[in-house]
Design an enzyme around this catalytic site. Structure first.
Site, PDB file in Angstrom:
ATOM      1  N   HIS A  91       0.801  -1.231   0.000  1.00 14.14           N
ATOM      2  CA  HIS A  91       0.000   0.000   0.000  1.00 14.14           C
ATOM      3  C   HIS A  91       0.827   1.271   0.000  1.00 14.14           C
ATOM      4  O   HIS A  91       0.328   2.320   0.409  1.00 14.14           O
ATOM      5  CB  HIS A  91      -0.893   0.051   1.236  1.00 14.14           C
ATOM      6  CG  HIS A  91      -1.959  -0.990   1.271  1.00 14.14           C
ATOM      7  ND1 HIS A  91      -3.250  -0.751   0.852  1.00 14.14           N
ATOM      8  CD2 HIS A  91      -1.934  -2.270   1.677  1.00 14.14           C
ATOM      9  CE1 HIS A  91      -3.971  -1.837   1.014  1.00 14.14           C
ATOM     10  NE2 HIS A  91      -3.197  -2.785   1.516  1.00 14.14           N
ATOM     11  N   LYS A  96     -14.418   8.493  -3.111  1.00 14.93           N
ATOM     12  CA  LYS A  96     -15.643   8.834  -2.382  1.00 14.93           C
ATOM     13  C   LYS A  96     -16.175  10.190  -2.834  1.00 14.93           C
ATOM     14  O   LYS A  96     -17.384  10.380  -2.992  1.00 14.93           O
ATOM     15  CB  LYS A  96     -15.371   8.839  -0.867  1.00 14.93           C
ATOM     16  CG  LYS A  96     -15.022   7.448  -0.325  1.00 14.93           C
ATOM     17  CD  LYS A  96     -14.394   7.489   1.077  1.00 14.93           C
ATOM     18  CE  LYS A  96     -13.702   6.154   1.366  1.00 14.93           C
ATOM     19  NZ  LYS A  96     -12.766   6.210   2.509  1.00 14.93           N
ATOM     20  N   LYS A 121      -7.574  14.120   4.902  1.00 14.36           N
ATOM     21  CA  LYS A 121      -6.736  12.920   4.871  1.00 14.36           C
ATOM     22  C   LYS A 121      -5.697  13.070   5.967  1.00 14.36           C
ATOM     23  O   LYS A 121      -5.586  14.134   6.572  1.00 14.36           O
ATOM     24  CB  LYS A 121      -6.063  12.731   3.508  1.00 14.36           C
ATOM     25  CG  LYS A 121      -5.396  13.993   2.951  1.00 14.36           C
ATOM     26  CD  LYS A 121      -4.855  13.772   1.533  1.00 14.36           C
ATOM     27  CE  LYS A 121      -5.893  13.926   0.457  1.00 14.36           C
ATOM     28  NZ  LYS A 121      -6.242  12.689  -0.201  1.00 14.36           N
ATOM     29  N   ARG A 122      -4.922  12.016   6.230  1.00 15.18           N
ATOM     30  CA  ARG A 122      -3.867  12.148   7.228  1.00 15.18           C
ATOM     31  C   ARG A 122      -2.920  13.281   6.843  1.00 15.18           C
ATOM     32  O   ARG A 122      -2.734  13.585   5.660  1.00 15.18           O
ATOM     33  CB  ARG A 122      -3.089  10.831   7.339  1.00 15.18           C
ATOM     34  CG  ARG A 122      -3.794   9.783   8.161  1.00 15.18           C
ATOM     35  CD  ARG A 122      -3.973  10.187   9.608  1.00 15.18           C
ATOM     36  NE  ARG A 122      -2.721  10.130  10.331  1.00 15.18           N
ATOM     37  CZ  ARG A 122      -2.439   9.227  11.268  1.00 15.18           C
ATOM     38  NH1 ARG A 122      -3.339   8.322  11.623  1.00 15.18           N
ATOM     39  NH2 ARG A 122      -1.275   9.247  11.873  1.00 15.18           N
ATOM     40  N   LYS A 137       1.430  14.493   1.093  1.00 16.28           N
ATOM     41  CA  LYS A 137       0.052  14.806   0.689  1.00 16.28           C
ATOM     42  C   LYS A 137      -0.133  16.311   0.468  1.00 16.28           C
ATOM     43  O   LYS A 137      -1.142  16.748  -0.071  1.00 16.28           O
ATOM     44  CB  LYS A 137      -0.937  14.296   1.736  1.00 16.28           C
ATOM     45  CG  LYS A 137      -0.946  12.764   1.862  1.00 16.28           C
ATOM     46  CD  LYS A 137      -1.900  12.308   2.975  1.00 16.28           C
ATOM     47  CE  LYS A 137      -1.824  10.819   3.268  1.00 16.28           C
ATOM     48  NZ  LYS A 137      -2.564   9.994   2.272  1.00 16.28           N
ATOM     49  N   THR A 175      -8.289   6.740  -1.530  1.00 15.56           N
ATOM     50  CA  THR A 175      -9.652   6.216  -1.638  1.00 15.56           C
ATOM     51  C   THR A 175     -10.662   7.322  -1.363  1.00 15.56           C
ATOM     52  O   THR A 175     -11.789   7.274  -1.852  1.00 15.56           O
ATOM     53  CB  THR A 175      -9.887   5.047  -0.659  1.00 15.56           C
ATOM     54  OG1 THR A 175      -9.365   5.411   0.623  1.00 15.56           O
ATOM     55  CG2 THR A 175      -9.208   3.783  -1.134  1.00 15.56           C
TER      56      THR A 175
HETATM   57  C1  26W Z   1       3.847   2.383  10.686  1.00 17.41           C
HETATM   58  C2  26W Z   1       3.976   1.489   9.560  1.00 17.41           C
HETATM   59  C3  26W Z   1       3.043   1.721   8.464  1.00 17.41           C
HETATM   60  C4  26W Z   1       3.488   1.615   7.199  1.00 17.41           C
HETATM   61  C5  26W Z   1       2.628   1.775   6.173  1.00 17.41           C
HETATM   62  C6  26W Z   1       1.730   2.022   8.727  1.00 17.41           C
HETATM   63  C7  26W Z   1       0.867   2.188   7.705  1.00 17.41           C
HETATM   64  C8  26W Z   1       1.316   2.054   6.419  1.00 17.41           C
HETATM   65  C9  26W Z   1       0.329   2.135   5.294  1.00 17.41           C
HETATM   66  C10 26W Z   1       0.911   1.521   4.059  1.00 17.41           C
HETATM   67  C11 26W Z   1      -0.196   3.480   5.085  1.00 17.41           C
HETATM   68  C12 26W Z   1      -1.478   3.479   4.304  1.00 17.41           C
HETATM   69  O1  26W Z   1      -2.524   3.573   4.892  1.00 17.41           O
HETATM   70  N1  26W Z   1      -1.417   3.456   2.977  1.00 17.41           N
HETATM   71  C13 26W Z   1      -2.532   3.882   2.191  1.00 17.41           C
HETATM   72  O2  26W Z   1      -3.289   2.767   1.769  1.00 17.41           O
HETATM   73  C14 26W Z   1      -4.455   3.183   1.082  1.00 17.41           C
HETATM   74  C15 26W Z   1      -5.255   1.953   0.764  1.00 17.41           C
HETATM   75  O3  26W Z   1      -4.611   1.181  -0.184  1.00 17.41           O
HETATM   76  C16 26W Z   1      -4.090   3.974  -0.161  1.00 17.41           C
HETATM   77  O4  26W Z   1      -5.268   4.438  -0.748  1.00 17.41           O
HETATM   78  C17 26W Z   1      -3.192   5.157   0.195  1.00 17.41           C
HETATM   79  O5  26W Z   1      -2.753   5.805  -0.970  1.00 17.41           O
HETATM   80  C18 26W Z   1      -2.025   4.682   1.015  1.00 17.41           C
HETATM   81  O6  26W Z   1      -1.259   5.779   1.481  1.00 17.41           O
END
Ligand code: 26W
Length: 850
Positions: A394, A699, A585-586, A591, A695
């Site tokens: 992701h 929406k 968003k975060r 971003k 995502t």
């Molecule tokens: C702390 C470690 C960690 C590493 C990566 C925590 C969380 C992540 C995720 C990969 C972050 C995440 O939420 N990614 C998002 O995933 C969404 C669903 O696929 C995408 O739409 C976003 O672009 C992506 O940033």
């Protein structure tokens, strides 16, 4: 094959708790319902009866004495009853059948409120509303009582929730596995414009949606060492002698399909101390120490890590990951499969989908079960294992790829480390055979990194141990192949595929936007709810002035609903007739919330400097929503700056009613459901090549907002579908970003050469928004002008130009509404039902049950 019982699934020393309930039979007063009715009848009268029964006999109160919380809990339990038969039936079908099941392994599920979704799934919305009205209760107040289970950080967790919704709606057997965090994502508050985190005690008033099953506890081991032994066939075997352990208690949640009778299960694990823990390690006769030991064990499921994309490599996090994965594999193998199941058939019965690398320790865990406990030969076990897993990546940020130090992994999971070494050795042998003499390649592809410290690259382990690897949008899947895992995609090209993300139309259109749903259904019928491609049928109506008027009225009503909420919730008073321009968003530098901020300040600066007359400005209300990871200093400075700019602009009479900025605290799923349907403009402005998919972008489009965005993530596919005329594209492409990096990016050049950019940044730097205190904006400003790792300044002018095109389009309301309708009509592709079909076709290789 022999079982090594010393180190497996023995629960004989564990007590189980058998519970049964006997209902009362005598009514106490006229306010009480008569005895239990079953099954609850789908009439207002039947619903009232069931509700009062829950209130009286479940909650133990009379209606006249009940609190809103009592009423909420009773209502939730009533709706639950309507789902129960379907749940029991689905469970029985799954156990008896021999269909392949999807085991979705995810450390996060950002579920959102459950009541509305359960009412929707059961088609009880109107009945429940009328029933409550007759009881003198406003159902809206009960809905508002629910604290959403925020068991996720952002996109990844919400995606998991959308996926399980779609699988239930499509009748696909699925068990979602995860962690029951006692505290989910923190509640965000602002103090003097700065983010303050408050623990999210979502369980404080009781959660009617979970079903604890302490009798189905699973023991999970940690630490200790390994030993060699010889089995009765003379084979050398390994056994893990753990140092300590904890119990996993499953909490079951219903995952109802949309009016199809299917109810799948989400199984979330909660950690509990074992006696063994107390006795073996901490038995010093010291009560305080013993309790401390218990606290230690139970910390495992205490709190969700709020770090999004910057893993800290914390021991507790690895404990969480192994904890839920070990519980889940055990649950599936020991409890879900028939007792005499031949594990060689495992890949025919399960596919474990790994939601990013967080559950990847499941791969060596399955190897350990097969080899150490079940006595399989390594090669056969490896063949089974590789067919049981599929991995979704992701991210594109290098810093988001998890690695665990060998020291930590070996200390916490010594046997797993050995297994990982073995996997790596055999894999690298294969690579050397395929590419003789290319030792550099073998080193690059090693699961074990040597620098800066010896560590395990979880994305490599996931790739090697999975049947398929996928990215979450076309562009990211391509970059995954070319940039993140190039050696692996060269080695096994067929393993790599794309599945573009999607969102559930049930929650994000039907529930969140009832007015739009009604308009769509009145126009093309109701099939779209489970067949979102049908939205195409709306296309001709874009040219129908009557339909456009109704569509615009829906948008306006949604805005007014949002403003009423923000007025009560946040004390914000917003103008009724401005363009609603939204960035939610975060908070993350990639971003580029700062790019949005520069745009706002530039518009404001134009007015106060007299460059542009106020009546030439298209009125806009900007909405931000964003949480920053508590340890992400710069992100928190950006939040402070947004709040400072908001306070200054909102208080400035010169722009009153024309420019307004709102930053409601604690953006979450519940708030998203109110903001998104009201938005005119969706901001998707990440630096190209950084946002895996997004995502929220989907929406917004589905709710009739137009997108201003870069060529990044799923924006690319949104633009292709809705058409260039209905999308505001700006900024560098990913190859252009790469080229600029290669040339050497110097943000100061952009600052020096662009007068408008200079004036904008200077106004911020002057302390205008921070009571004259220049220091308060210095960190953000300096970062932009001297480093700007995500090239905000390079895209600034292009962004402003695109925003000018937005203004021009908005000045023509008929044209704007037409585009908005076309966005809805052409975005059906972004249903998570379609994503699930893609997973079934390309990855899981099985079709839904009839
Ligand atoms: C702390 C470690 C960690 C590493 C990566 C925590 C969380 C992540 C995720 C990969 C972050 C995440 O939420 N990614 C998002 O995933 C969404 C669903 O696929 C995408 O739409 C976003 O672009 C992506 O940033």
């Amino acid at each position: 094959m022999s079982d090594d019982a010393s180190n497996g699934f023995t629960t004989d020393e564990l007590q189980t708790t058998d519970v049964h309930r006997v209902g009362p039979t005598l009514p106490v007063s006229s306010e009480l319902a008569a005895g239990p009715v079953e099954p609850p009848a789908s009439t207002v009268e039947g619903f009232i009866e069931a509700f009062l029964r829950e209130l009286n006999y479940g909650q133990g109160v009379l209606l006249s004495r009940s609190t809103i919380n009592d009423q909420y809990l009773a209502l939730a339990r009533t709706v639950r009853e309507y789902l129960m038969a379907g749940w029991l039936e689905t469970g029985a079908l799954r156990r008896e059948g021999d269909r392949k099941i999807v085991g979705y392994l995810s450390a996060e599920y950002l579920l959102g409120r459950q009541l509305g979704n359960a009412l929707l799934a059961t088609n009880l919305q109107d009945i429940a509303e009328e029933a409550m009205r007759r009881c003198g209760i406003d159902i809206a107040a009960l809905r508002a009582q629910e604290i959403e289970p925020g068991l996720g950080n952002g996109g990844l967790g919400r995606l998991a929730a959308c996926f399980v919704d779609s699988l239930a709606t499509m009748d696909v057997p699925c068990i979602g596995y995860g962690i029951r965090y006692e505290y989910g994502i923190f509640r965000q508050t602002f103090e003097n414009g700065r983010q303050v985190e408050v623990p999210d005690s979502w369980l404080a008033l009781g959660s009617p949606w979970e079903f604890p099953h302490p009798e189905r506890q699973v023991r999970v081991d940690f630490g200790g060492h390994t030993e060699k032994w010889t089995d009765d066939q003379g084979r050398e075997r390994t056994r893990w002698v753990p140092g300590w352990n904890v119990l996993g208690i499953p909490y079951h949640h219903m995952v109802p399909g949309f009016r199809n009778g299917t109810v799948n299960t989400l199984r979330l694990w909660s950690a509990k101390a074992t006696q063994a823990f107390d006795l073996q390690i901490f038995n010093s006769g010291d009560y305080a120490t013993a309790v401390r030991a218990q606290t230690f064990a139970e910390n495992i499921s205490k709190v969700l890590y709020p770090e999004d994309s910057t893993p800290q490599g914390k021991e507790l996090r690895l404990q969480q990951q192994y904890f839920f994965v070990a519980c889940s594999l055990h649950d599936f193998i020991a409890n879900t499969l028939p007792k005499d199941f031949d594990l060689r058939q495992l890949p025919e019965r399960i596919i474990f989908q790994l939601n990013d690398t967080h559950p990847v320790i499941a791969i060596p865990e399955l190897m350990r079960i097969l080899v150490d406990i079940k006595g399989f030969d390594w090669d056969e076990a490896w063949d089974i294992t590789r067919r049981c897993f599929a991995y979704t990546c992701h991210t594109l940020l290098p810093e988001a790829l998890e690695v665990w130090s060998v020291e930590l992994l070996g200390r916490l999971l010594p046997r797993h480390l050995e297994i990982i070494y073995q996997i790596n050795e055999l894999f690298l042998e294969e690579v050397r055979q395929a590419f003789p003499g290319d030792e550099m390649r073998a080193r690059r592809m090693s699961i074990i990194a040597e620098h800066p410290e010896r560590s395990v690259r979880m994305a490599y382990l996931a790739t090697i141990g999975s049947a398929k690897v996928n990215g979450v949008a076309e562009l990211q899947s391509q970059l995954l192949r070319d940039k993140v895992l190039p050696d692996f995609s060269e080695y096994e090209p067929a393993k790599f595929t794309n599945v573009t993300n999607g969102v559930t139309p049930r929650r994000f259109i039907y529930l969140a936007n009832r007015r739009l749903s009604n308009l769509i259904t009145d126009t093309i019928g109701s099939e779209w709810v489970t067949d979102l491609d049908r939205l195409r049928e709306l296309e001709p109506y874009a040219d129908d002035a009557g339909f456009r008027a109704e569509f615009a009225a829906v948008k306006q009503a949604n805005k007014e609903r949002l403003f009423r909420l923000l007025s009560v919730r946040d004390g914000l008073e917003l103008p009724q007739h401005a363009m609603l321009d939204v960035l939610v968003k975060r908070l993350h530098e990639y971003k580029r919330q700062t790019l949005k901020l520069l745009h706002i300040v530039s518009l404001y600066e134009d007015v106060i400097s007299g460059t542009v007359a106020i009546d030439q400005v298209v009125p806009r209300t900007f909405i931000f929503g964003a949480k920053a990871a508590p340890g992400y200093h710069l992100a928190k400075e950006i939040i402070f700056l947004i709040n400072s700019v908001a306070a200054t602009i909102n208080a400035d009479e010169r722009v009153k009613g024309v420019l307004s900025v709102a930053f409601p605290a604690n953006y979450n799923v519940t708030l998203a459901e109110k903001i998104i349907p009201a938005a005119d403009l969706s901001e998707q402005i990440s630096l190209a090549g950084k946002e895996a998919s997004g995502t929220g972008n989907m929406k917004f489009a589905l709710n009739g907002a137009l997108t201003i965005g870069t060529d990044d993530g799923a924006n690319v596919e949104i633009r292709q579908l809705v058409g260039d005329d209905n999308f505001f594209l700006f900024g560098m492409t990913e190859p252009e970003v790469e080229a600029l990096h290669a040339r050497g990016y110097n943000p100061a050049e952009y600052y020096e050469s662009n007068d408008k950019l200079q004036r904008t940044i200077n106004l911020i730097a002057s302390g205008h928004f921070t009571d004259g205190d220049r220091a308060l904006s210095a960190q953000v400003v300096d970062n932009l002008v001297t480093q700007d790792p995500f090239m905000v300044l390079a895209d600034f002018q292009s962004y402003l130009d695109a925003q000018a095109r937005v203004d021009a389009a908005y000045r023509d309301p008929e044209r704007w509404t037409r585009s908005a309708i076309l966005n809805v009509a052409r975005s059906g592709f972004f249903s998570s039902d379609r994503s699930m079909r893609d997973y079934l076709d390309r990855i899981w290789l099985s079709s839904p049950v009839e």
